[in-house]
Design a protein around this motif. Structure first.
Motif, PDB file in Angstrom:
ATOM      1  N   ARG A  82       6.712   6.516  37.283  1.00 16.14           N
ATOM      2  CA  ARG A  82       5.842   7.168  38.263  1.00 16.14           C
ATOM      3  C   ARG A  82       6.671   8.111  39.141  1.00 16.14           C
ATOM      4  NH1 ARG A  82       2.408   4.677  41.161  1.00 16.14           N
ATOM      5  NH2 ARG A  82       2.949   5.458  43.219  1.00 16.14           N
ATOM      6  N   GLU A  83       7.907   7.734  39.452  1.00 16.72           N
ATOM      7  CA  GLU A  83       8.769   8.620  40.224  1.00 16.72           C
ATOM      8  C   GLU A  83       9.125   9.866  39.426  1.00 16.72           C
ATOM      9  OE1 GLU A  83      11.770   5.722  40.868  1.00 16.72           O
ATOM     10  OE2 GLU A  83      11.054   5.178  42.871  1.00 16.72           O
ATOM     11  N   ARG A  84       9.395   9.681  38.150  1.00 17.64           N
ATOM     12  CA  ARG A  84       9.702  10.829  37.302  1.00 17.64           C
ATOM     13  C   ARG A  84       8.498  11.764  37.204  1.00 17.64           C
ATOM     14  NH1 ARG A  84      14.512  10.617  35.156  1.00 17.64           N
ATOM     15  NH2 ARG A  84      15.585   8.601  35.015  1.00 17.64           N
ATOM     16  N   SER A  85       7.293  11.188  37.179  1.00 16.17           N
ATOM     17  CA  SER A  85       6.095  12.031  37.149  1.00 16.17           C
ATOM     18  C   SER A  85       5.997  12.874  38.412  1.00 16.17           C
ATOM     19  CB  SER A  85       4.843  11.170  36.989  1.00 16.17           C
ATOM     20  OG  SER A  85       4.621  10.838  35.638  1.00 16.17           O
ATOM     21  N   MET A  86       6.278  12.296  39.574  1.00 14.35           N
ATOM     22  CA  MET A  86       6.227  13.058  40.829  1.00 14.35           C
ATOM     23  C   MET A  86       7.213  14.220  40.795  1.00 14.35           C
ATOM     24  SD  MET A  86       6.028  10.026  43.680  1.00 14.35           S
ATOM     25  CE  MET A  86       4.692   8.838  43.715  1.00 14.35           C
ATOM     26  N   ILE A  87       8.426  13.946  40.336  1.00 18.61           N
ATOM     27  CA  ILE A  87       9.443  15.000  40.249  1.00 18.61           C
ATOM     28  C   ILE A  87       9.004  16.087  39.281  1.00 18.61           C
ATOM     29  CG2 ILE A  87      11.814  15.490  39.534  1.00 18.61           C
ATOM     30  CD1 ILE A  87      12.463  12.567  40.421  1.00 18.61           C
ATOM     31  N   THR A  88       8.470  15.667  38.134  1.00 19.49           N
ATOM     32  CA  THR A  88       8.066  16.633  37.110  1.00 19.49           C
ATOM     33  C   THR A  88       6.925  17.509  37.599  1.00 19.49           C
ATOM     34  OG1 THR A  88       8.747  15.074  35.372  1.00 19.49           O
ATOM     35  CG2 THR A  88       7.270  16.859  34.730  1.00 19.49           C
ATOM     36  N   LEU A  89       5.943  16.936  38.272  1.00 24.94           N
ATOM     37  CA  LEU A  89       4.834  17.724  38.816  1.00 24.94           C
ATOM     38  C   LEU A  89       5.368  18.790  39.773  1.00 24.94           C
ATOM     39  CD1 LEU A  89       2.187  14.933  39.574  1.00 24.94           C
ATOM     40  CD2 LEU A  89       2.164  16.565  37.673  1.00 24.94           C
ATOM     41  N   THR A  90       6.279  18.398  40.652  1.00 24.79           N
ATOM     42  CA  THR A  90       6.834  19.338  41.620  1.00 24.79           C
ATOM     43  C   THR A  90       7.587  20.473  40.927  1.00 24.79           C
ATOM     44  OG1 THR A  90       7.079  17.537  43.213  1.00 24.79           O
ATOM     45  CG2 THR A  90       8.344  19.542  43.620  1.00 24.79           C
ATOM     46  N   ALA A  91       8.396  20.130  39.938  1.00 24.01           N
ATOM     47  CA  ALA A  91       9.170  21.159  39.235  1.00 24.01           C
ATOM     48  C   ALA A  91       8.261  22.135  38.497  1.00 24.01           C
ATOM     49  CB  ALA A  91      10.136  20.492  38.266  1.00 24.01           C
ATOM     50  N   LEU A  92       7.204  21.632  37.901  1.00 21.56           N
ATOM     51  CA  LEU A  92       6.280  22.503  37.163  1.00 21.56           C
ATOM     52  C   LEU A  92       5.538  23.441  38.099  1.00 21.56           C
ATOM     53  CD1 LEU A  92       4.915  19.918  34.578  1.00 21.56           C
ATOM     54  CD2 LEU A  92       6.473  21.814  34.123  1.00 21.56           C
ATOM     55  N   VAL A  93       5.143  22.942  39.274  1.00 19.14           N
ATOM     56  CA  VAL A  93       4.496  23.809  40.255  1.00 19.14           C
ATOM     57  C   VAL A  93       5.467  24.888  40.722  1.00 19.14           C
ATOM     58  CG1 VAL A  93       3.467  23.917  42.568  1.00 19.14           C
ATOM     59  CG2 VAL A  93       2.891  22.021  41.024  1.00 19.14           C
ATOM     60  N   ALA A  94       6.711  24.489  40.984  1.00 12.13           N
ATOM     61  CA  ALA A  94       7.706  25.434  41.490  1.00 12.13           C
ATOM     62  C   ALA A  94       7.921  26.593  40.536  1.00 12.13           C
ATOM     63  CB  ALA A  94       9.017  24.708  41.752  1.00 12.13           C
ATOM     64  N   HIS A  95       7.847  26.322  39.262  1.00 19.43           N
ATOM     65  CA  HIS A  95       8.101  27.371  38.264  1.00 19.43           C
ATOM     66  C   HIS A  95       6.824  27.964  37.674  1.00 19.43           C
ATOM     67  CE1 HIS A  95      12.510  27.134  37.970  1.00 19.43           C
ATOM     68  NE2 HIS A  95      12.353  25.860  38.301  1.00 19.43           N
ATOM     69  N   GLY A  96       5.666  27.516  38.156  1.00 16.76           N
ATOM     70  CA  GLY A  96       4.411  28.098  37.702  1.00 16.76           C
ATOM     71  C   GLY A  96       4.036  27.751  36.274  1.00 16.76           C
ATOM     72  N   HIS A  97       4.494  26.600  35.785  1.00 10.58           N
ATOM     73  CA  HIS A  97       4.177  26.196  34.411  1.00 10.58           C
ATOM     74  C   HIS A  97       2.885  25.372  34.416  1.00 10.58           C
ATOM     75  CE1 HIS A  97       7.992  27.794  33.273  1.00 10.58           C
ATOM     76  NE2 HIS A  97       8.711  26.832  33.833  1.00 10.58           N
ATOM     77  N   TYR A  98       1.754  26.051  34.530  1.00 13.47           N
ATOM     78  CA  TYR A  98       0.493  25.344  34.780  1.00 13.47           C
ATOM     79  C   TYR A  98      -0.094  24.689  33.536  1.00 13.47           C
ATOM     80  CZ  TYR A  98       0.962  27.623  39.258  1.00 13.47           C
ATOM     81  OH  TYR A  98       1.450  28.034  40.471  1.00 13.47           O
ATOM     82  N   ASP A  99       0.185  25.223  32.349  1.00 14.62           N
ATOM     83  CA  ASP A  99      -0.248  24.526  31.129  1.00 14.62           C
ATOM     84  C   ASP A  99       0.467  23.186  31.013  1.00 14.62           C
ATOM     85  OD1 ASP A  99      -1.972  26.529  30.426  1.00 14.62           O
ATOM     86  OD2 ASP A  99      -0.559  27.542  29.081  1.00 14.62           O
ATOM     87  N   GLU A 100       1.767  23.203  31.252  1.00 14.53           N
ATOM     88  CA  GLU A 100       2.538  21.955  31.251  1.00 14.53           C
ATOM     89  C   GLU A 100       2.085  21.036  32.391  1.00 14.53           C
ATOM     90  OE1 GLU A 100       5.703  20.908  29.473  1.00 14.53           O
ATOM     91  OE2 GLU A 100       4.762  22.170  27.963  1.00 14.53           O
ATOM     92  N   LEU A 101       1.691  21.634  33.511  1.00 13.07           N
ATOM     93  CA  LEU A 101       1.244  20.833  34.649  1.00 13.07           C
ATOM     94  C   LEU A 101       0.020  20.007  34.284  1.00 13.07           C
ATOM     95  CD1 LEU A 101       1.442  20.082  37.656  1.00 13.07           C
ATOM     96  CD2 LEU A 101      -0.052  22.043  38.139  1.00 13.07           C
ATOM     97  N   ALA A 102      -0.918  20.621  33.575  1.00 10.93           N
ATOM     98  CA  ALA A 102      -2.115  19.877  33.170  1.00 10.93           C
ATOM     99  C   ALA A 102      -1.739  18.669  32.316  1.00 10.93           C
ATOM    100  CB  ALA A 102      -3.057  20.807  32.402  1.00 10.93           C
ATOM    101  N   MET A 103      -0.821  18.864  31.401  1.00 10.37           N
ATOM    102  CA  MET A 103      -0.384  17.771  30.540  1.00 10.37           C
ATOM    103  C   MET A 103       0.264  16.664  31.370  1.00 10.37           C
ATOM    104  SD  MET A 103       2.338  18.065  27.394  1.00 10.37           S
ATOM    105  CE  MET A 103       3.689  18.566  28.464  1.00 10.37           C
TER     106      MET A 103
END
Length: 375
Positions: A304-325
């Motif tokens: 769950r912690e890794r998910s929080m980090i990953t969500l933040t990184a994807l938002v920061a770089h604008g990877h919204y397709d990956e964000l949905a996944m």
């Protein structure tokens, strides 16, 4: 004062899974110079010298020595280092030691790789003759033929040839005694450890048929043949040996695929696999081994912690397709919609309001779809 332990070199973190590496007759642990440092990235690697070879004392064994004696020295070394269970890989005589350990001390081994070795070494007579010759004449003449016995034409490793030349004759002869008496063929079917056999296709000392014999007898064993390799494959073809050992000992791709399915879901992974082409195959393997097999399996952070980090990184770089996944993945990893919203709200501060606005839109769509599907 007589040394009582095999000379050895340890590399890698002391908290990593231990892996012991055994040498061939006439060499030192320098045989593993091109492989051990890479293996130590993920393992606590301990490579050792045979008695009278490299830095090991010659009187650790004597005339009439057996492979069991050498295996006992390896276990004593492991005990001195506080190692209970370990993975093991060995070349030639070092491989025979591994087979003995696997059959007689299976409780100490996690897995086994046998490289350019055999369950028997063509009977006792040639080794008895070699032992007599070495005791009478020393090793200088035998070392002159090392390149022909160890490597394909035109290849050499001077350091290993020098190891051969400077080994203690009595200890070398005692190792010959051990090879003369070794025959473990009748016990191979009882071996239950994960076992990999690696054969050099150009090996005149232990031809690939010897490795195939072991692979056929050991339940579940696998055999890898390396083109362009003679008897000392880790020195001559280190990249190929390293790839085979990593696949056998690490299992990152298999573990990674399992975690990838747990986090992203079978449907997503199946679609990714179905789209795989020869052009993208190496990238997919890289993702499974590195991202999912090493990073996501690291127990330092919870999923769950890794998910929080990953969500933040994807938002920061604008990877919204990956964000949905990864919003879907975050739900599988135990995050509530409220917690996901809190993560995205924090990204508004550190990644910018427009980025967070787009992220909220993506997350809202995914969470709504999840509600409608009853997920």
């Amino acid at each position: 004062m007589t040394d009582t332990l095999l000379n050895h070199r340890a590399e890698g973190s002391t908290t990593a899974p231990p892996l012991l590496l055994g040498p061939s007759l006439g060499t030192s642990y320098a045989l593993w110079n091109k492989v051990a440092p890479e293996l130590s990235v993920t393992h606590r690697v301990v490579r050792w010298d045979l008695p009278g070879h490299g830095g090991s004392a010659a009187d650790l064994i004597g005339p009439g020595a057996t492979v069991a004696d050498l295996a006992g020295l390896v276990l004593a070394l492991a005990d001195s280092l506080g190692i209970d269970r370990f993975a093991y890989a060995g070349v030639s005589l070092g491989g025979a030691v591994g087979l003995h350990l696997a059959v007689h001390h299976p409780e100490r081994l996690e897995s086994l790789a046998v490289i350019c070795s055999s369950a028997h070494f063509n009977g006792s007579k040639p080794w008895e003759e070699r032992a007599r010759t070495v005791r009478r004449e020393g090793l200088a003449a035998l070392a002159e033929t090392a390149n022909a016995r160890w490597f394909t034409p035109g290849f050499t490793v001077p350091e290993l040839v020098e190891d051969h030349r400077t080994a203690d004759p009595e200890a070398y002869a005692a190792c010959c005694d051990a090879l003369a008496a070794f025959d473990i063929r009748e016990r191979l079917s009882s071996l239950t450890l994960p076992t990999l056999l690696i054969a050099g296709r150009e090996d005149p000392a232990t031809p690939r048929a010897h490795l195939r014999e072991i692979a056929d007898a050991v339940p579940g064993a696998s055999l890898t043949e390396i083109a362009g390799a003679s008897h000392l494959a880790p020195a001559e073809r280190p990249e190929a040996v390293l790839a085979a050992l990593r696949g056998h000992f690490d299992g990152y791709a298999l573990r990674g695929m399992e975690v990838r399915r747990q986090v992203l879901g079978d449907d997503h992974v199946d679609r990714a696999q179905a789209r795989q082409t020869p052009f993208t195959a190496r990238f997919q393997d890289f993702i499974s081994r590195y991202a999912w097999g090493e990073i996501w399996t690291d127990p330092t952070l919870a999923r769950r912690e890794r998910s929080m980090i990953t969500l933040t990184a994807l938002v920061a770089h604008g990877h919204y397709d990956e964000l949905a996944m990864h919003v879907r993945a975050a739900r599988r990893n135990g995050l509530t919609p409220e917690e996901i919203g809190a993560v995205l709200l924090q990204t508004a501060v550190y990644c910018g309001v427009p980025a967070a606005n787009s992220a909220f839109a993506v997350a809202q769509r995914v969470l709504t779809e999840e509600d409608k599907s009853g997920g």
